[in-house]
Motif scaffolding. Structure first.
Motif, mmCIF file in Angstrom:
data_model
loop_
_atom_site.group_PDB
_atom_site.id
_atom_site.type_symbol
_atom_site.label_atom_id
_atom_site.label_comp_id
_atom_site.label_asym_id
_atom_site.label_seq_id
_atom_site.Cartn_x
_atom_site.Cartn_y
_atom_site.Cartn_z
ATOM 1 N N SER A 113 6.919 10.824 0.368
ATOM 2 C CA SER A 113 5.557 11.218 0.337
ATOM 3 C C SER A 113 4.254 10.573 -0.575
ATOM 4 O O SER A 113 5.401 9.477 -0.898
ATOM 5 N N HIS A 114 3.610 10.439 -0.162
ATOM 6 C CA HIS A 114 2.475 9.779 -1.648
ATOM 7 C C HIS A 114 2.859 9.446 -2.811
ATOM 8 O O HIS A 114 2.290 8.747 -3.706
ATOM 9 N N THR A 115 3.060 10.646 -3.240
ATOM 10 C CA THR A 115 3.306 10.929 -4.408
ATOM 11 C C THR A 115 4.075 10.580 -5.512
ATOM 12 O O THR A 115 3.517 9.369 -6.391
ATOM 13 N N SER B 144 -5.544 1.949 -3.666
ATOM 14 C CA SER B 144 -4.262 2.254 -3.287
ATOM 15 C C SER B 144 -3.435 0.975 -2.732
ATOM 16 O O SER B 144 -2.226 0.762 -2.139
ATOM 17 N N THR C 101 0.843 -1.092 -0.025
ATOM 18 C CA THR C 101 0.295 -0.182 -0.417
ATOM 19 C C THR C 101 0.414 1.172 -0.025
ATOM 20 O O THR C 101 2.033 1.628 0.761
ATOM 21 N N SER C 102 0.506 2.532 -0.541
ATOM 22 C CA SER C 102 1.042 3.559 -0.857
ATOM 23 C C SER C 102 1.161 4.326 0.386
ATOM 24 O O SER C 102 2.624 5.136 0.738
ATOM 25 N N ARG C 103 0.608 3.959 1.613
ATOM 26 C CA ARG C 103 -0.045 4.731 3.224
ATOM 27 C C ARG C 103 1.337 3.503 4.042
ATOM 28 O O ARG C 103 3.060 3.999 3.965
ATOM 29 N N SER D 97 5.542 4.625 2.091
ATOM 30 C CA SER D 97 5.784 6.062 2.551
ATOM 31 C C SER D 97 6.128 6.182 4.054
ATOM 32 O O SER D 97 6.977 6.589 4.668
ATOM 33 N N ILE E 25 5.339 7.432 -4.193
ATOM 34 C CA ILE E 25 5.166 6.166 -3.822
ATOM 35 C C ILE E 25 3.531 5.139 -5.487
ATOM 36 O O ILE E 25 4.414 5.075 -5.790
ATOM 37 N N MET E 26 3.198 6.490 -5.292
ATOM 38 C CA MET E 26 2.447 6.081 -6.366
ATOM 39 C C MET E 26 2.620 6.266 -7.647
ATOM 40 O O MET E 26 2.416 4.942 -8.592
#
Length: 332
Positions: A144-146, A167, A133-135, A138, A148-149
């Motif tokens: 940050s999330h960006t 996600s 998961t991105s969370r 991260s 990672i995604m």
């Protein structure tokens, strides 16, 4: 965890060029098998290694146990069945990320995240079906999330990951036919890289390869692990073994003189790195060390033919151990 090997463009450089034809075996090579392997493992000697792998149906008939799931409390998160509907992440307990480390250097953060995930996939830090998961990534990487995604979406486009909701991504697992196709391509690319590398291997490189291969020795009891080791220690032992296997192969391939060829090989290791966890569901782990010893002996003698045959044995043996555990094409 071993320090990740970054894979920036051009790292492998031009360390030599030209190669003998990797598909023209000599006709007077001996038929001795790797030391320590049985005649059953060696399948009749060197000549059989140049033949195609046995029919999938024949291989799949072997009784090889399926890969056991992780113990409760492990950080491995496996995918739901392919036909299950995507589930909302709202209210779900946090998913633990794999142990990752960003490579050093001045590359953009998006590239560093992507390279960290690529290394983890190729070197066996992740298992087939593992959820990312991105969370959690991260939190693990402090990024940050960006970015990672962006990295996860890129790996999804490469068919390495499968996104099933907003996600969450899962490490994809090829079916039997796709895994056979990957093997066929790997045999072409990795044999070519190995044969081109033979003339560029130095005594210092051989010494590094021996140290890497020696790290396999404590791993020889993996097959006995479930009865003698805690589950978490067994998982870490498998990961250490797969990381050593990855370093062994790419320490050789990076001397082939072609960054393009190494990049192509990496693309397929992104798919097979997690799958090699299934190799440890068999009782034939020692055969990988035998094949590596044969490769080392051949490299020491500048014997491209012997190195090729040992590599074919290595890849084909892993294939026969893994393929019965995979689903049939079309989910059958």
């Amino acid at each position: 965890m071993p320090t990740p090997i970054p894979f920036p463009s051009g790292e492998y450089g031009n360390q030599g060029s030209g190669a003998t034809n990797p598909f023209t075996p000599s006709t007077n090579t001996p038929t001795s098998r790797p030391s320590g392997s049985s005649s059953r493992q060696w399948h009749g000697g060197r000549a059989s290694l140049l033949a195609p792998v046995r029919d999938l149906a024949e291989i799949a008939g072997g009784a090889i146990p399926a890969l056991p799931g992780p113990a409760r409390g492990d950080d491995m998160n496996h995918s739901p069945p392919p036909d299950s509907a995507p589930r909302s992440t709202q209210g779900r307990r946090p998913t633990a990320a794999p142990d990752l480390q960003l490579p050093e250097g001045d590359a953009p953060i998006e590239r560093k995240v992507y390279d960290a995930l690529r290394y983890a996939l190729m070197s066996g830090r992740m298992m087939p079906g593992q959820m990312l998961t991105s969370r959690s990534l991260s939190d693990m990487l402090g990024v940050s999330h960006t970015p990672i995604m962006a990295a996860l979406k890129r790996l999804e486009a490469d068919k390495v990951l499968e996104g099933r909701n907003r996600s969450a991504f899962y490490v994809s697992e090829p079916d039997r036919d796709e895994f056979r196709e990957i093997l066929d391509i790997r045999l072409v690319l990795e044999v070519m890289a190995l044969r081109r590398a033979v003339r560029n291997i130095t005594p210092e490189t051989l010494a590094r390869l021996r140290v890497i291969n020696q790290s396999w020795l404590p791993v020889g009891t993996i097959a006995e692990g479930p009865a003698t080791l805690p589950a978490e220690m067994l998982v870490e032992r498998k990961r250490a073994a797969l990381a050593a296997n990855f370093r062994f192969h790419f320490e050789i391939y990076r001397h082939c003189g072609s960054a393009t060829l190494v990049d192509l090989i990496e693309r397929f290791w992104l798919r097979i790195g997690p799958m090699l966890h299934r190799y440890f569901a068999s009782d034939n782990v020692a055969s990988m060390t035998d094949a590596h010893e044969e490769i080392l002996r051949a490299l020491e003698n500048s014997d491209a033919e012997g190195a090729e045959l040992a590599l074919r044995y290595d890849l084909n043996t892993a294939f026969t151990m893994i393929v019965p555990q995979l689903s049939r094409t079309g989910g059958g």
